[in-house]
Design an enzyme around this catalytic site. Sequence first.
Site, PDB file in Angstrom:
ATOM      1  N   GLN A  38       0.819  -1.208   0.000  1.00 57.20           N
ATOM      2  CA  GLN A  38       0.000   0.000   0.000  1.00 57.20           C
ATOM      3  C   GLN A  38       0.857   1.265   0.000  1.00 57.20           C
ATOM      4  O   GLN A  38       0.338   2.377   0.043  1.00 57.20           O
ATOM      5  CB  GLN A  38      -0.915   0.006   1.238  1.00 57.20           C
ATOM      6  CG  GLN A  38      -1.871  -1.173   1.270  1.00 57.20           C
ATOM      7  CD  GLN A  38      -2.481  -1.392   2.651  1.00 57.20           C
ATOM      8  OE1 GLN A  38      -2.193  -0.680   3.616  1.00 57.20           O
ATOM      9  NE2 GLN A  38      -3.342  -2.405   2.754  1.00 57.20           N
ATOM     10  N   HIS A  41      -0.801  -0.111   5.800  1.00 57.75           N
ATOM     11  CA  HIS A  41      -1.348   0.867   6.762  1.00 57.75           C
ATOM     12  C   HIS A  41      -0.467   2.096   6.980  1.00 57.75           C
ATOM     13  O   HIS A  41       0.043   2.328   8.069  1.00 57.75           O
ATOM     14  CB  HIS A  41      -1.648   0.182   8.106  1.00 57.75           C
ATOM     15  CG  HIS A  41      -2.615  -0.952   7.973  1.00 57.75           C
ATOM     16  ND1 HIS A  41      -3.112  -1.632   9.053  1.00 57.75           N
ATOM     17  CD2 HIS A  41      -3.188  -1.527   6.886  1.00 57.75           C
ATOM     18  CE1 HIS A  41      -3.938  -2.577   8.638  1.00 57.75           C
ATOM     19  NE2 HIS A  41      -4.000  -2.539   7.316  1.00 57.75           N
ATOM     20  N   GLU A  54     -14.930   2.793   9.763  1.00 59.29           N
ATOM     21  CA  GLU A  54     -15.476   3.835  10.639  1.00 59.29           C
ATOM     22  C   GLU A  54     -15.378   5.218  10.015  1.00 59.29           C
ATOM     23  O   GLU A  54     -14.428   5.523   9.307  1.00 59.29           O
ATOM     24  CB  GLU A  54     -14.667   3.901  11.949  1.00 59.29           C
ATOM     25  CG  GLU A  54     -14.558   2.606  12.710  1.00 59.29           C
ATOM     26  CD  GLU A  54     -13.714   2.750  13.979  1.00 59.29           C
ATOM     27  OE1 GLU A  54     -13.043   3.786  14.132  1.00 59.29           O
ATOM     28  OE2 GLU A  54     -13.756   1.815  14.807  1.00 59.29           O
ATOM     29  N   TYR A  95      -9.462   6.775  19.934  1.00 61.83           N
ATOM     30  CA  TYR A  95     -10.485   6.222  19.033  1.00 61.83           C
ATOM     31  C   TYR A  95     -10.509   4.696  19.016  1.00 61.83           C
ATOM     32  O   TYR A  95     -11.173   4.092  18.179  1.00 61.83           O
ATOM     33  CB  TYR A  95     -10.354   6.872  17.647  1.00 61.83           C
ATOM     34  CG  TYR A  95     -10.877   8.300  17.742  1.00 61.83           C
ATOM     35  CD1 TYR A  95     -12.206   8.592  17.488  1.00 61.83           C
ATOM     36  CD2 TYR A  95     -10.070   9.323  18.238  1.00 61.83           C
ATOM     37  CE1 TYR A  95     -12.713   9.873  17.672  1.00 61.83           C
ATOM     38  CE2 TYR A  95     -10.561  10.606  18.427  1.00 61.83           C
ATOM     39  CZ  TYR A  95     -11.890  10.868  18.148  1.00 61.83           C
ATOM     40  OH  TYR A  95     -12.398  12.128  18.357  1.00 61.83           O
ATOM     41  N   TYR A 114      -8.833 -10.975   9.333  1.00 62.78           N
ATOM     42  CA  TYR A 114      -9.186 -11.529   8.023  1.00 62.78           C
ATOM     43  C   TYR A 114      -9.284 -13.047   8.082  1.00 62.78           C
ATOM     44  O   TYR A 114      -9.983 -13.670   7.313  1.00 62.78           O
ATOM     45  CB  TYR A 114      -8.163 -11.084   6.980  1.00 62.78           C
ATOM     46  CG  TYR A 114      -8.172  -9.591   6.778  1.00 62.78           C
ATOM     47  CD1 TYR A 114      -9.231  -8.977   6.110  1.00 62.78           C
ATOM     48  CD2 TYR A 114      -7.160  -8.787   7.278  1.00 62.78           C
ATOM     49  CE1 TYR A 114      -9.267  -7.607   5.935  1.00 62.78           C
ATOM     50  CE2 TYR A 114      -7.188  -7.411   7.113  1.00 62.78           C
ATOM     51  CZ  TYR A 114      -8.245  -6.830   6.444  1.00 62.78           C
ATOM     52  OH  TYR A 114      -8.285  -5.473   6.287  1.00 62.78           O
TER      53      TYR A 114
END
Length: 383
Positions: free
Chosen positions: A94, A160, A253, A263, A274
């Site tokens: 990513q 991430h 979210e 949070y 997963y």
Amino acid sequence: MLRKGLLTTLCVSAMLAVSHPLLASPSREMDSEKGMLEVTPIVTGLDHPWALAFLPDGQGMLVTERPGNLRLVGVDGTLSEPLSGVPKVWAKGQGGLLDVALSPDFKQDRLVYLTYAEGGGPEGKAGTAVGRGRLSQDLTALKDFQVILRQEPKLSVGNHFGSRLVFDRDGYLFVTLGENNDRPTAQDLDKLQGKVVRIYPDGRVPDDNPFVGQANVRPEIWSYGQRNPQGAALNPWSGTLWENEHGPRGGDEVNIIERGKNYGWPLATHGINYSGQPIPEAKGKTVDGTVPPHHVWEKSPGLSGMAFYDADRFKAWQHNVFIGALVSQELIRLQFDGDKVVHEERLLGELNKRIRDVRQGPDGYLYVLTDEDNGGLYRVGLK
Ligand SMILES: [Ca+2]
């Protein structure tokens, strides 16, 4: 007339720009709750585009491609060569070149901000970095690029990174940072993984940040307990920062970010691993001392870029939020009563493409990027 004019321009552009194929196909119509959508490809042939930022005065927009290129897309669909002066990025998984945003004083300072995955960590790992450079007058280069923030230590093997850049009304810069898929770090206040940070545009830390002065705590932190926040935007009506993040399997979210709050990740989540197993650190969907999501999806759409709609052009969309969905390959439209989500519509499913980013253009249309080998920029409006 507008559509015909655009298509003519696209055709001319396609003849001129040989290195990057342009799509001059006509607009498509797609049914929606608020009327017929008109979806117009502006340019294709982009390599996993991640974010866009509109330049002033109709000069087009800057578009990042995850492998490391920043390009200029003209309003007529012309696509520039990669700009020079962009930092070397760590383009794996990513990671790569991610968000782009203009300085609030861009007309004076010409500063362009980028987030990206930066290598150089232990065992070849990477972390998110933020930097800025000055856009040359001829729009071909970033000059004097400087890093203003880095995740240290670097912990990602490809997952991430976040990350989005948002300036608030007072000129502070918020950056959303992923937890590098190292879950516990989202609760570690001595690290910038899984955080939203607040800094001055030059990287300095404001004295009134919530954790300033505490030992072994990064003073840049504004909120913590984030997982992988790939969307954020300033609510134009309240001036508050809204963020969205990927849950694991389930539990995507939307959060309204408040100063110093936790949070929840990975202690509180609506998702599971997963593999189907529970998240080892998770204690439940809600945990005392953590802020529950403002809005949550039990089945993950795979949320990315987010835009509030406050333009006059399409009245039926006013006071709505649009969010790109990668996994479900849709553009999500949220309707509100005050801040509360009261209705959701899924758009652009007929494109069958991962929606990476969405922004409101100066013309009141939505501009959408698709995260594909042959990624595209689409203009979306109501007929
Ligand atoms: Ca959460």
